[in-house]
Write an enzyme that holds these catalytic residues in place. Structure first.
Site, PDB file in Angstrom:
ATOM      1  N   LYS A   1      -1.857  -5.123 -19.856  1.00 28.37           N
ATOM      2  CA  LYS A   1      -1.593  -5.810 -18.586  1.00 28.37           C
ATOM      3  C   LYS A   1      -2.690  -6.821 -18.282  1.00 28.37           C
ATOM      4  CE  LYS A   1       0.488  -6.949 -14.896  1.00 28.37           C
ATOM      5  NZ  LYS A   1       1.623  -7.883 -15.035  1.00 28.37           N
TER       6      LYS A   1
ATOM      7  N   TRP B   1      -3.869  -1.630  -1.198  1.00 26.89           N
ATOM      8  CA  TRP B   1      -3.789  -2.813  -2.048  1.00 26.89           C
ATOM      9  C   TRP B   1      -4.309  -3.929  -1.153  1.00 26.89           C
ATOM     10  CZ3 TRP B   1      -3.282  -3.601  -7.069  1.00 26.89           C
ATOM     11  CH2 TRP B   1      -3.106  -4.907  -7.523  1.00 26.89           C
TER      12      TRP B   1
ATOM     13  N   LYS C   1       8.693 -14.629 -22.037  1.00 22.07           N
ATOM     14  CA  LYS C   1       9.296 -13.349 -21.630  1.00 22.07           C
ATOM     15  C   LYS C   1      10.084 -12.739 -22.775  1.00 22.07           C
ATOM     16  CE  LYS C   1       7.642 -12.523 -17.784  1.00 22.07           C
ATOM     17  NZ  LYS C   1       6.465 -13.198 -18.293  1.00 22.07           N
TER      18      LYS C   1
ATOM     19  N   ASN D   1       0.518  -0.815   6.111  1.00 27.27           N
ATOM     20  CA  ASN D   1       0.950  -1.550   4.921  1.00 27.27           C
ATOM     21  C   ASN D   1       1.533  -2.856   5.428  1.00 27.27           C
ATOM     22  OD1 ASN D   1       1.888  -2.444   2.471  1.00 27.27           O
ATOM     23  ND2 ASN D   1       3.765  -1.244   2.551  1.00 27.27           N
ATOM     24  N   GLY D   2       1.051  -3.983   4.903  1.00 25.11           N
ATOM     25  CA  GLY D   2       1.605  -5.269   5.327  1.00 25.11           C
ATOM     26  C   GLY D   2       0.492  -6.238   5.704  1.00 25.11           C
TER      27      GLY D   2
ATOM     28  N   GLU E   1       7.618 -11.510 -25.554  1.00 23.82           N
ATOM     29  CA  GLU E   1       6.782 -10.338 -25.269  1.00 23.82           C
ATOM     30  C   GLU E   1       7.614  -9.086 -24.983  1.00 23.82           C
ATOM     31  OE1 GLU E   1       4.263 -10.528 -21.795  1.00 23.82           O
ATOM     32  OE2 GLU E   1       5.648 -11.839 -20.745  1.00 23.82           O
TER      33      GLU E   1
ATOM     34  N   GLU F   1       8.134 -20.342 -19.978  1.00 23.23           N
ATOM     35  CA  GLU F   1       8.031 -18.980 -19.420  1.00 23.23           C
ATOM     36  C   GLU F   1       9.194 -18.127 -19.902  1.00 23.23           C
ATOM     37  OE1 GLU F   1       5.860 -17.279 -18.191  1.00 23.23           O
ATOM     38  OE2 GLU F   1       6.883 -15.617 -17.211  1.00 23.23           O
TER      39      GLU F   1
ATOM     40  N   CYS G   1       0.863  -1.193   0.000  1.00 23.48           N
ATOM     41  CA  CYS G   1       0.000   0.000   0.000  1.00 23.48           C
ATOM     42  C   CYS G   1       0.894   1.237   0.000  1.00 23.48           C
ATOM     43  CB  CYS G   1      -0.854   0.016   1.254  1.00 23.48           C
ATOM     44  SG  CYS G   1      -1.844  -1.478   1.438  1.00 23.48           S
TER      45      CYS G   1
ATOM     46  N   HIS H   1      12.341 -35.539 -31.453  1.00 28.15           N
ATOM     47  CA  HIS H   1      11.136 -35.829 -32.256  1.00 28.15           C
ATOM     48  C   HIS H   1      10.839 -34.703 -33.236  1.00 28.15           C
ATOM     49  CE1 HIS H   1      10.455 -39.296 -29.753  1.00 28.15           C
ATOM     50  NE2 HIS H   1      10.569 -38.536 -28.674  1.00 28.15           N
TER      51      HIS H   1
ATOM     52  N   ARG I   1       1.414   1.815  -5.937  1.00 28.16           N
ATOM     53  CA  ARG I   1       1.614   0.818  -4.875  1.00 28.16           C
ATOM     54  C   ARG I   1       0.306   0.186  -4.446  1.00 28.16           C
ATOM     55  NH1 ARG I   1       6.323   0.825  -2.016  1.00 28.16           N
ATOM     56  NH2 ARG I   1       5.233  -0.039  -0.225  1.00 28.16           N
TER      57      ARG I   1
HETATM   58  C1  AGP Z   1       2.784 -12.551 -18.944  1.00 28.70           C
HETATM   59  O1  AGP Z   1       4.022 -11.867 -18.837  1.00 28.70           O
HETATM   60  C2  AGP Z   1       1.780 -11.776 -19.779  1.00 28.70           C
HETATM   61  N1  AGP Z   1       1.592 -10.486 -19.250  1.00 28.70           N
HETATM   62  C3  AGP Z   1       0.490 -12.567 -20.006  1.00 28.70           C
HETATM   63  O2  AGP Z   1       0.816 -13.807 -20.551  1.00 28.70           O
HETATM   64  C4  AGP Z   1      -0.348 -12.826 -18.742  1.00 28.70           C
HETATM   65  O3  AGP Z   1       0.288 -13.755 -17.917  1.00 28.70           O
HETATM   66  C5  AGP Z   1      -1.703 -13.400 -19.180  1.00 28.70           C
HETATM   67  O4  AGP Z   1      -2.352 -12.442 -19.988  1.00 28.70           O
HETATM   68  C6  AGP Z   1      -2.608 -13.794 -18.002  1.00 28.70           C
HETATM   69  O5  AGP Z   1      -2.893 -12.662 -17.244  1.00 28.70           O
HETATM   70  P1  AGP Z   1      -3.600 -12.885 -15.807  1.00 28.70           P
HETATM   71  O6  AGP Z   1      -2.642 -13.651 -14.973  1.00 28.70           O
HETATM   72  O7  AGP Z   1      -3.867 -11.507 -15.294  1.00 28.70           O
HETATM   73  O8  AGP Z   1      -4.864 -13.670 -16.041  1.00 28.70           O
END
Ligand code: AGP
Length: 614
Positions: A609, A75, A488, A101-102, A491, A484, A2, A507, A27
């Site tokens: 996001k 938060w 990264k 906060n915490g 993206e 993963e 927070c 394969h 935050r």
């Molecule tokens: C991951 O770095 C991306 N931002 C994206 O794959 C994300 O994980 C995905 O859109 C799922 O989002 P969420 O966890 O908010 O559901």
């Protein structure tokens, strides 16, 4: 996580506090509130939603002008975001106000004790108990700072607290344990905040408070003691960041800050869930133990990085809880005909809680009468409201589009759920669960150790900025880590990157290997000897065909050295927990490579996001 601001001096406190909160909105932004001490009275105002809602309320009903005040952007961890749960929280008499906060781990027992003592607590938060504890300590007079020190001695968990009291004019008191609090030192005025962004426009002279310290803030000066009242050594420092950098904690990007916050995020996600008896307590999931005992299948639905967390969860659930576990892309789950029943537990993992693919999958599962459990980082988002139960991650707001700290806390959450189901079903004895929980509690320091050794990874990333493609290999839980790592890089650096199960190489994908092609290989601990030896063979196979091998392996694993063009060592941890340490170098690698290409890693092109459309 927070945002906290405190002020005492000669300016209108409300302006200083609300402007400071605006600098801290990143935050936490699900509710906000202020308290101003004027004419011996405490005036408070708080609103759910973004700070603008509070600003509008203050414009409609301005509190009395005062030069002492504090404010909070929330938060939520305990209690949904609404006006009632917003901070500040006050005591029965309205003469003490507290912001926090915490996570106060023992708030439930403190709350019970207070209610037995006749206190009326109206919110769902852990924080409100502190206001009433201070009220008791201040009965019959007494000093707010002494009262705070005594109350802090009763609290367990992580907390930054700031309080004011009508009986202590001109004084704001703060305290901290495992949660940040800095003092802004002005001329005839002083500030408290979660970080310097809140007061940097007024002063750049600051004091970072240490662990278990209490600060008394007055216009004429600042006093710092430990929780026992002994004077504490403090070190002033000068802040040379600008405001924008300050909001990022001095980092160039939120992503860098969030990568660095991972040890704290992992620790916070464990807080309050492990009893003194070593047993797990996940009552907050609100799914009765008996119903968990009746579960005969688990299906995990998620997207992107959260889907990768689900793939790792599968190994943990099957190994510890002995239940069949399927992992589905949420966007696919909704269009197939999954075989569900009331004894199927569908776990939906979503950082934002607003991903439409995940929400539609949850609704599809609901129609099939399955039981629904959410893993989410945003209290009050849609997903938790559509599930029977939820286990929140406590990563704090994740601003960068690329998920990092949320991913590690999702892993902690799935480990806790898998161990809890094992505990409830008896597939693991109490001491086995306890042993794994103890290892989990050591993971924050392991992640911290990885972060301390990332300079060679950054150098490697910069050297590969001109590459067209990077492949990632892994086995067992290392396979989702490879996926993963590839995600990264895609993206952030807009490069072709692909993750493979190392056993799949022969394969088909091995045809991709050519001279100098960078291939990252995530090596399991040597304790999994068969698995380990197989992947060492895979490294030899690709090296024999000219690949440039970048190997992530546990420290001391000499068997991979002859085949690694670059060796990245991580602390030795149990196989199932290894993603917590092997993922971090891949986050740093992708972030640094993308930065070297001149990309804005916080806002990668074409991405949002939270993907709130199907
Ligand atoms: C991951 O770095 C991306 N931002 C994206 O794959 C994300 O994980 C995905 O859109 C799922 O989002 P969420 O966890 O908010 O559901």
């Amino acid at each position: 996580m927070c945002g906290i601001v405190g002020y005492v001096g000669g300016r209108p406190a409300l302006d200083v506090v609300v402007d400071g909160l605006a600098r801290l909105e990143y935050r936490g932004y699900d509710s906000a509130g202020v308290a101003v001490l004027a004419d011996g009275k405490l005036a408070t105002a708080k609103r759910a939603g973004k700070l603008v809602n509070l600003r509008n309320a203050l414009a409609e009903e301005p509190p009395p002008a005062g030069t002492l005040g504090m404010g909070h952007t929330r938060w939520a961890t305990h209690g949904p975001p609404n006006d009632r749960n917003a901070h500040p929280h006050v005591d029965c008499t309205g003469s003490v106000a507290v912001i926090h906060n915490g996570i106060i781990e023992n708030f439930a027992e403190l709350r019970a004790e207070l209610e037995e003592g006749g206190h009326g607590l109206g919110s769902d938060t852990d924080t409100e108990a502190v206001a009433h504890l201070l009220e008791d300590e201040l009965k019959g007079g007494g000093d707010l700072a002494d009262a705070m020190r005594r109350v802090c001695g009763r609290l367990e968990g992580a907390f930054t607290l700031v309080a004011t009291h009508t009986g202590s004019p001109g004084l704001v008191v703060g305290a901290r344990r495992n949660s940040p609090l800095v003092v802004g030192v002005g001329d005839g005025e002083n500030f408290l905040a979660s970080d310097v962004a809140a007061f940097i426009e007024h002063t750049r002279d600051a004091i970072e408070l240490g662990q278990d310290q209490v600060v008394e803030l007055r216009a004429e000066g600042v006093t710092v003691t430990d929780f026992d009242g002994r004077p504490a050594e403090v070190k002033e420092y000068h802040v040379d960041w600008d405001v924008s950098a300050a909001e990022k904690g001095g980092y160039d990007y939120f992503m860098l800050k969030e990568i660095a916050e991972q040890p704290r995020a992992v620790a916070d996600t464990l807080l309050g869930r492990i009893g003194a008896d070593g047993r797990l307590h996940l009552d907050e999931m609100r799914i009765p133990d008996q119903e968990l005992r009746e579960v005969d299948k688990i299906i995990i639905v998620a997207c992107g990085t959260s889907y990768h967390a689900g793939l790792i969860a599968k190994y943990a659930i099957e190994h510890w809880a002995g239940l069949p576990c399927e992992v589905e892309l949420a966007s696919e789950f909704r269009y197939r005909d999954p075989i569900l029943s009331p004894t199927t537990l569908v776990i939906a993992i979503s950082q934002s809680g607003e991903t439409m693919d995940a929400l539609m999958a949850v609704r599809h599962a609901r129609e099939q009468k399955a039981k629904l459990l959410g893993i989410c980082n945003v209290n009050g988002s849609t997903l938790p409201r559509e599930c029977d139960g939820v286990l929140y991650t406590h990563a704090g707001p994740e601003i960068a589009v690329a998920s990092t700290k949320a991913f590690l806390t999702q892993l902690v959450a799935v480990y806790l759920i898998a161990l809890y189901i094992a505990q409830v079903r008896g597939t693991k004895w109490g001491d086995e669960v306890f042993a794994m929980v103890q290892l989990l509690e050591r993971m924050p320091e392991k992640v911290e150790k990885v972060l301390e050794t990332m300079e060679p990874v950054r150098e490697l990333a910069r050297s590969l900025a001109g590459e067209r493609c990077v492949l990632f290999l892994g086995r067992h839980v290392g396979f989702p880590v490879a996926l993963e790592g590839a995600l990264k890089l895609k993206e952030l650096a807009y490069m072709h990157a692909e993750g493979f199960a190392a056993g799949e190489l022969k394969h088909g994908p091995i045809a991709l290997i050519e001279e100098d092609l960078p291939v990252v290989v995530v090596v399991p601990p040597r304790a999994r000897d068969v698995l380990h030896d197989k992947i060492v063979s895979n490294i030899q196979e690709i090296r024999a065909r000219g690949a440039r091998t970048i190997v992530i392996a546990e420290e001391g694993d000499e068997s991979v050295e002859p085949y690694a063009d670059t060796l990245i060592s991580v602390p030795a941890v149990p196989t199932l927990l290894q993603p917590l340490v092997t993922t971090v170098p891949l986050q740093v690698f992708a972030c640094e490579l993308a930065t070297a290409k001149g990309h804005d890693v916080d806002q990668p092109r074409n991405l949002a996001k939270s993907v709130t459309v199907e």
